[in-house]
Scaffold this active site. Sequence first.
Site, PDB file in Angstrom:
ATOM      1  N   GLU A 293      -9.314  33.241  10.465  1.00 17.26           N
ATOM      2  CA  GLU A 293      -8.237  32.237  10.514  1.00 17.26           C
ATOM      3  C   GLU A 293      -7.188  32.719   9.538  1.00 17.26           C
ATOM      4  OE1 GLU A 293      -5.826  29.550   9.000  1.00 17.26           O
ATOM      5  OE2 GLU A 293      -7.707  28.802   8.175  1.00 17.26           O
ATOM      6  N   CYS A 327      -2.973  26.233   5.034  1.00 15.39           N
ATOM      7  CA  CYS A 327      -2.668  26.970   6.270  1.00 15.39           C
ATOM      8  C   CYS A 327      -1.993  26.056   7.282  1.00 15.39           C
ATOM      9  CB  CYS A 327      -3.941  27.547   6.877  1.00 15.39           C
ATOM     10  SG  CYS A 327      -4.894  28.580   5.760  1.00 15.39           S
TER      11      CYS A 327
END
Length: 543
Positions: A293, A327
Site C-alpha cells: 500500500e 495515506c
Amino acid sequence: MPKGIYKVPAPSNEPVRDYAPGSLERKELREALAQARSQVIDIPMYIGSEQIKTDQKVPISPPHDHQHVLGHFHQGDTSHVTLAINAALGAKAAWAEMSWEHRASIFLKAADLISGPYRAKLNAATMLGQSKNAYQAEIDSACEIIDFLRFNVHFMTQIYGQQPGSAPGIWNRLEQRPLEGFVFALTPFNFTAIAGNLPTSAAMMGNTVVWKPAFTQIYAANVLMQVFREAGVPDGVINLIYVDGPSVGDIVFEHPDFAGIHFTGSTGVFQHIWRTIGSNIAKYKSYPRIVGETGGKDFILAHKSAEVEALATAIVRGAFEYQGQKCSAASRVYVPDNLWEQVKTKVLSDLAEIKMGPVEDFTNFVNAVIDEKAFDKITSYIEQAKQNKLVEVIAGGNFDKTAGYFIEPTIILTQDPYYITMCEEIFGPVLTVYVYQSERFEEALELVDQTSPYALTGAIFAQDRYAIELATHKLVNAAGNFYINDKPTGAVVGQQPFGGARASGTNDKAGAMINLLRWVSPRTIKETFVPATDYRYPFLQED
C-alpha cells in the site's frame, strides 16, 4: 494429541476512549507520557533469542520537541540482516507446524495486552515518537492494532474452514501452507497499527518474518515487540532490525528463500522493490508475494446539492488530522461555485479555533510533522504557492522548526486544476481547493479521475442521489476506499477493508480476509477410498 474444531472468540471493534477531562484513561496516559519523557531508553534489535546492540547508537526525539532525547536505537548493518533471515528460517519449521489454535492464542493475547496493561504505554510512545495527539494515537496504536489482531485471527479461521466439495468415494481437502521461505515486512512511520499488522498478519499464517520499521517509528515499534514477546511469539518468528533500506534490500532481495514482502510506504520505493524482485526472479525458490500500500492524492468532491456544514467538517478533519500524514488524508478538494463562499467561511472559522503545539497539551489539534526532511519538503510546496499568481494561500502558510517541526494547516486556492499541489503527493497539512462551475459536475468527475496517478481514497458529498450514483460509477477506479458524505479517512478494520489500486498499491485490503490469503500457499489433497484396479473404461467395450 487432543483435537477439536475450535471456534475463536467473535471479534468486535475495540471501543475508542475519549480521554475527556477527569477520565481515568486521561490520567493514565498523562502518567505514561511523563514516565516516557523522564527516562532515556536503550532500544536493541530483536533477532532470534538475542537483543542485539551495536556501536552505532541513533537518538530518538519527539518531532514536536527535537532537542529532547527519548532514547537511542542501535542501528545495524548487512550482517544483522543476514542474522535475522537465518533466525527466521531457523524458526520456520517449528512455527509452521504449531497447531493453528496456539498461533491464534498468541495474537489474541497480544490484543488483550494492548487493550489492557500496555495501552497507555503504547499510546504514549506513539504520541511522543510520532507526534500524534491523544485521540489520533488511541484510534491507531490502541484500537486499530487490537482490531487487526482479533479480526485477523477470525479471518484465519474462516480461511482454514473453506473446504471443497467431494464426489462419492472421494474426500477432497484443502490445507493452507505458509509460504516457503521468509517474509519481509517494511513498515511506515505514520501508523503504529500498520507497523504491527504487517509482520503479524504474515506470522499468524505460519510464516516467519524479518521486520524493518521506519526509523521514525522505532520508539513505538519497540513497545510492540515487547508485547509480542510477552504474548508468547517464539524467538525468531518476528525479527526486528534497524538497518537502512538499501542495505536491507541488498541482502533480502538476493536471497533464494525470500518468499514475499508486506509493504507500506512511498510509491517510488515500492516500484523500485518490484523492479528489483523482477530482475532477481530466477534466484528465488518460488514467486514472491508482493503486497504493498503506497501513496495517495486523496480527494473530496462536492456536488451543488452538498450540505455545507458536513462538507466543511470533512475538509478540516480529513485534511488536517495528524498533520495530513495519513495515506488517506484529503489533499485535493473540488467545490462548486454555488457553495464555495459558505464552505470557505466555515472552514476558515474552524481553522481559526484550532490550536497547534506539542502532544502533551491535549487541547492541541495539530502537532508536528515527522522530521526535518518532511518539514523541508512540505514547506517547499507552500513557498512555491506563495510565488505563483494562479494560486492563493487562503489559510495558514506559516511554519517554524525552531523547537519542533510545526507547519500550520495550509489551504491553497488554485485556478489551475492541474497545479502541482493538485497532482503530487505532499504528505503534510497542505490542502488545495479548486472551485468549478456548479453545472459542470461531470467535467469535475473527469478531473478527479484523471488528475492523479493514485487511487487510494476519495469522497463524494451530495444530497442528490443521482449525483451520488453517477460519481460512484464514474470514479469506480479512482479510489479503493470510497466514501459518501464522509471524510476519506478513518477506515475501520472489519468494516472498511483498506487499500487502493493504480499507483496506490496492490489493493490487498488490510483488515480483510483477502490480505491473509496472500500469506498462504494452498495444497489440495484428494483421497480416494476405493481406488480403481482396472485401466479400462466402459466406453472401450465393443457394442
